[in-house]
Design a protein around this motif. Structure first.
Motif, PDB file in Angstrom:
ATOM      1  N   ALA A 145       0.849  -1.200   0.000  1.00  0.00           N
ATOM      2  CA  ALA A 145       0.000   0.000   0.000  1.00  0.00           C
ATOM      3  C   ALA A 145       0.882   1.247   0.000  1.00  0.00           C
ATOM      4  CB  ALA A 145      -0.897   0.006   1.222  1.00  0.00           C
ATOM      5  N   GLY A 200       0.740   5.590   0.571  1.00  0.00           N
ATOM      6  CA  GLY A 200      -0.014   6.760   1.023  1.00  0.00           C
ATOM      7  C   GLY A 200       0.335   7.962   0.167  1.00  0.00           C
ATOM      8  N   THR A 201       0.883   9.004   0.809  1.00  0.00           N
ATOM      9  CA  THR A 201       1.175  10.235   0.063  1.00  0.00           C
ATOM     10  C   THR A 201       2.648  10.345  -0.358  1.00  0.00           C
ATOM     11  OG1 THR A 201       1.185  11.281   2.244  1.00  0.00           O
ATOM     12  CG2 THR A 201      -0.727  11.661   0.862  1.00  0.00           C
ATOM     13  N   HIS A 204       5.572  10.321   1.186  1.00  0.00           N
ATOM     14  CA  HIS A 204       6.491  11.229   1.883  1.00  0.00           C
ATOM     15  C   HIS A 204       7.657  10.519   2.561  1.00  0.00           C
ATOM     16  CE1 HIS A 204       3.538  14.276   1.030  1.00  0.00           C
ATOM     17  NE2 HIS A 204       4.327  15.207   1.523  1.00  0.00           N
ATOM     18  N   SER A 205       7.735   9.199   2.459  1.00  0.00           N
ATOM     19  CA  SER A 205       8.868   8.505   3.097  1.00  0.00           C
ATOM     20  C   SER A 205      10.121   8.679   2.248  1.00  0.00           C
ATOM     21  CB  SER A 205       8.543   7.026   3.267  1.00  0.00           C
ATOM     22  OG  SER A 205       7.413   6.920   4.104  1.00  0.00           O
ATOM     23  N   SER A 228       4.985  17.916  11.332  1.00  0.00           N
ATOM     24  CA  SER A 228       5.361  19.267  10.896  1.00  0.00           C
ATOM     25  C   SER A 228       4.619  19.681   9.634  1.00  0.00           C
ATOM     26  CB  SER A 228       6.866  19.329  10.657  1.00  0.00           C
ATOM     27  OG  SER A 228       7.221  18.443   9.623  1.00  0.00           O
ATOM     28  N   SER A 238      -0.647  11.318   4.631  1.00  0.00           N
ATOM     29  CA  SER A 238      -1.865  10.521   4.850  1.00  0.00           C
ATOM     30  C   SER A 238      -1.872   9.943   6.259  1.00  0.00           C
ATOM     31  CB  SER A 238      -1.961   9.388   3.819  1.00  0.00           C
ATOM     32  OG  SER A 238      -1.183   8.276   4.204  1.00  0.00           O
ATOM     33  N   THR A 253       5.011   8.118  12.828  1.00  0.00           N
ATOM     34  CA  THR A 253       5.211   9.571  12.659  1.00  0.00           C
ATOM     35  C   THR A 253       4.723  10.328  13.899  1.00  0.00           C
ATOM     36  OG1 THR A 253       5.158   9.508  10.266  1.00  0.00           O
ATOM     37  CG2 THR A 253       4.352  11.534  11.279  1.00  0.00           C
ATOM     38  N   HIS A 258      13.978   6.607  12.734  1.00  0.00           N
ATOM     39  CA  HIS A 258      12.606   6.763  12.213  1.00  0.00           C
ATOM     40  C   HIS A 258      12.463   5.791  11.050  1.00  0.00           C
ATOM     41  CE1 HIS A 258       9.018   8.532  10.521  1.00  0.00           C
ATOM     42  NE2 HIS A 258       9.037   9.571  11.347  1.00  0.00           N
TER      43      HIS A 258
END
Ligand SMILES: Cc1cc2nc3c(=O)[nH]c(=O)nc-3n(C[C@H](O)[C@H](O)[C@H](O)COP(=O)(O)OP(=O)(O)OC[C@H]3O[C@@H](n4cnc5c(N)ncnc54)[C@H](O)[C@@H]3O)c2cc1C
Length: 423
Positions: free
Chosen positions: A40, A42-43, A45-46, A103, A108, A117, A375
């Motif tokens: 899957a 999401g947006t 951003h990783s 931030s 998502s 996160t 992270h």
């Protein structure tokens, strides 16, 4: 169908063979039943390959609806691709709030929770701690619901799930009555002063972030996000532990314009326009940056900051800005804050992977003494064996993934390496 897109920062190009953008749960179920390798998305951003797949990627971008607000139990249920910015604005209109935000509001809900996160705040766990239930399409195509109330350990293992259990289609999140906040920035806090007042400063308001470029032993900026009860005094002193109240709004990188930043200078406003640093209506399409972050058990925070200060000459030339935040302990197996309150030491690097990959091992070598955890969604160099040793629930997490995904449909190179790998 999207052809080989990159992540938000453009530092990683997905290698998946095909991208799907289903619109219904049934379509996801069909894709999962038919596919042999899936993940899957999401947006995007990783910063690493966590969201990639050697087979197909299932984007949740059409799963962007808010499903239900339960005023009796104080929860909201959303489709997995909803972005925090959209959800937060809607919740505010309904008289509710989330406990914290990252931030940037453009990420998502499912992707953020899957990677642990976080925002900042001594009393606030990462964003995944708000999850009270998940609806997941698992490898067999079955729709499984796991809840905090009914599923105990399985639920605690699944929430920060790194996308390994299947495709999350819905999440239910705890909400609280809405509130207002103000944001104030102070400049130039010496590290020595922070050492004297660390707990006092971080516990002083709802959320505290420190920013520094590590060019000297000083934090360039202290961002204070204060919860405002109705009649709170609005006057702040000109000094805070030898830092000075900023005379105008600031970007964390002082040379950049503050117009994309959420409002400062003590102006009262909704929680969702103060908790993130960046505004929702400013849409960064891509970022000329790389990011790394280490979650250091709180009791070691000051020593860890001293260590970074000593590595200044290696770090500063590659750095755009570093941010220090606090996060409360939680009980989610794969959360970097599992059973320990942490201080997040974050680095926004220049887009120079060649340089950054030389400095990360220096940081990780020094941070090993603190059992700092990287992270999940940012860049790190730690060996899988070392990473696995930092999570006492790692064997249980592996069993959980094997239970829901016995053939490893949702496994990718990242999960093979860091969760199941031995090198
Ligand atoms: C500019 C910027 C600012 C950031 N700020 C912060 C910050 O303040 N604090 C912080 O902690 N992090 C921060 N991050 C990191 C960011 O929160 C993580 O990368 C997060 O995973 C982004 O969510 P996403 O939807 O883009 O995830 P993606 O990168 O799309 O996916 C991440 C993971 O989630 C899984 N996933 C996504 N959707 C689903 C789903 N529906 N079902 C199952 N698994 C799913 C993917 O498989 C993958 O494993 C920041 C990143 C950027 C680029």
């Amino acid at each position: 169908m999207i052809e080989n897109p990159s992540n938000w920062a453009g530092n990683y190009r997905y290698r998946a063979v095909q991208f799907h953008q289903p619109e219904t749960v049934q379509q996801i179920q069909e894709l999962v039943v038919q596919g042999s390798k899936l993940k899957a998305l999401g947006t995007r951003h990783s910063f690493n390959d966590i969201a990639d797949s050697p087979g197909d990627i299932i984007s949740l971008e059409h799963f962007n609806k808010i499903v239900a607000l339960d005023r009796e139990h104080h929860t909201v249920t959303v489709e997995a691709g909803v972005r925090y910015g959209q959800l937060a604005r809607w919740l505010y209109g309904e008289g509710y709030a989330l406990h914290n935000l990252a931030s940037l509001p453009h990420i998502s809900v499912a992707g953020a929770c899957a990677t642990g996160t976080h925002g900042s705040g001594d009393k606030h766990g990462n964003l995944a701690t708000a999850v009270s239930a998940l609806e997941i399409v698992t490898a067999s195509g079955e729709l499984v619901v796991l809840s905090r109330e009914k599923d105990g350990d399985q639920f605690r293992g699944a929430v920060v799930g790194l996308g390994g259990l299947g495709v999350i289609t819905k999440l239910t999140l705890d909400v609280s009555p809405t509130f207002e906040m103000r944001q104030d920035v102070y400049e130039n806090l010496p590290l020595a002063e922070l050492e004297e007042h660390f707990d006092e400063l971080f516990s002083s308001v709802y959320s505290v972030s420190l920013f520094t470029d590590w060019r000297k032993a000083t934090f360039n900026q202290v961002w204070l996000k204060r919860h405002l009860p109705d009649h709170a005094p609005t006057h702040l002193g000109p000094q805070l532990f030898r830092a000075t109240l900023a005379a105008s709004p600031l970007h964390p990188i002082a040379a950049l314009s503050a117009e994309n930043c959420t409002e400062q200078m003590g102006v009262r406003g909704p929680w969702y326009e103060r908790l993130p640093h960046f505004r929702m209506d400013f849409t960064p399409s891509s970022g000329e940056e790389l990011q790394s972050e280490y979650l250091v058990p709180r009791q070691h925070a000051l020593k860890a900051l001293r260590v970074i200060d000593q590595l200044q000459e290696y770090i500063a030339p590659l750095l755009q800005i570093s941010e220090i935040r606090s996060i409360a302990a939680d009980d989610l197996w794969m959360s970097p804050c599992f059973k320990q309150a942490c201080i997040g030491i974050h680095f926004t690097w220049k887009k120079d992977w060649e340089g950054v990959q030389k400095v990360l091992p220096l940081i990780e070598e020094q941070f090993a003494q603190f059992d700092a955890r990287p992270h999940w969604a940012k860049l790190f160099m730690m060996s899988p064996v070392r990473l696995q040793s930092l999570y006492e629930k790692m064997p249980d997490f592996r069993r959980l993934l094997e239970h829901y995904d016995p053939q490893g449909k949702f496994r990718n190179a990242y999960l093979d390496k860091y969760i199941f790998g031995v090198s």
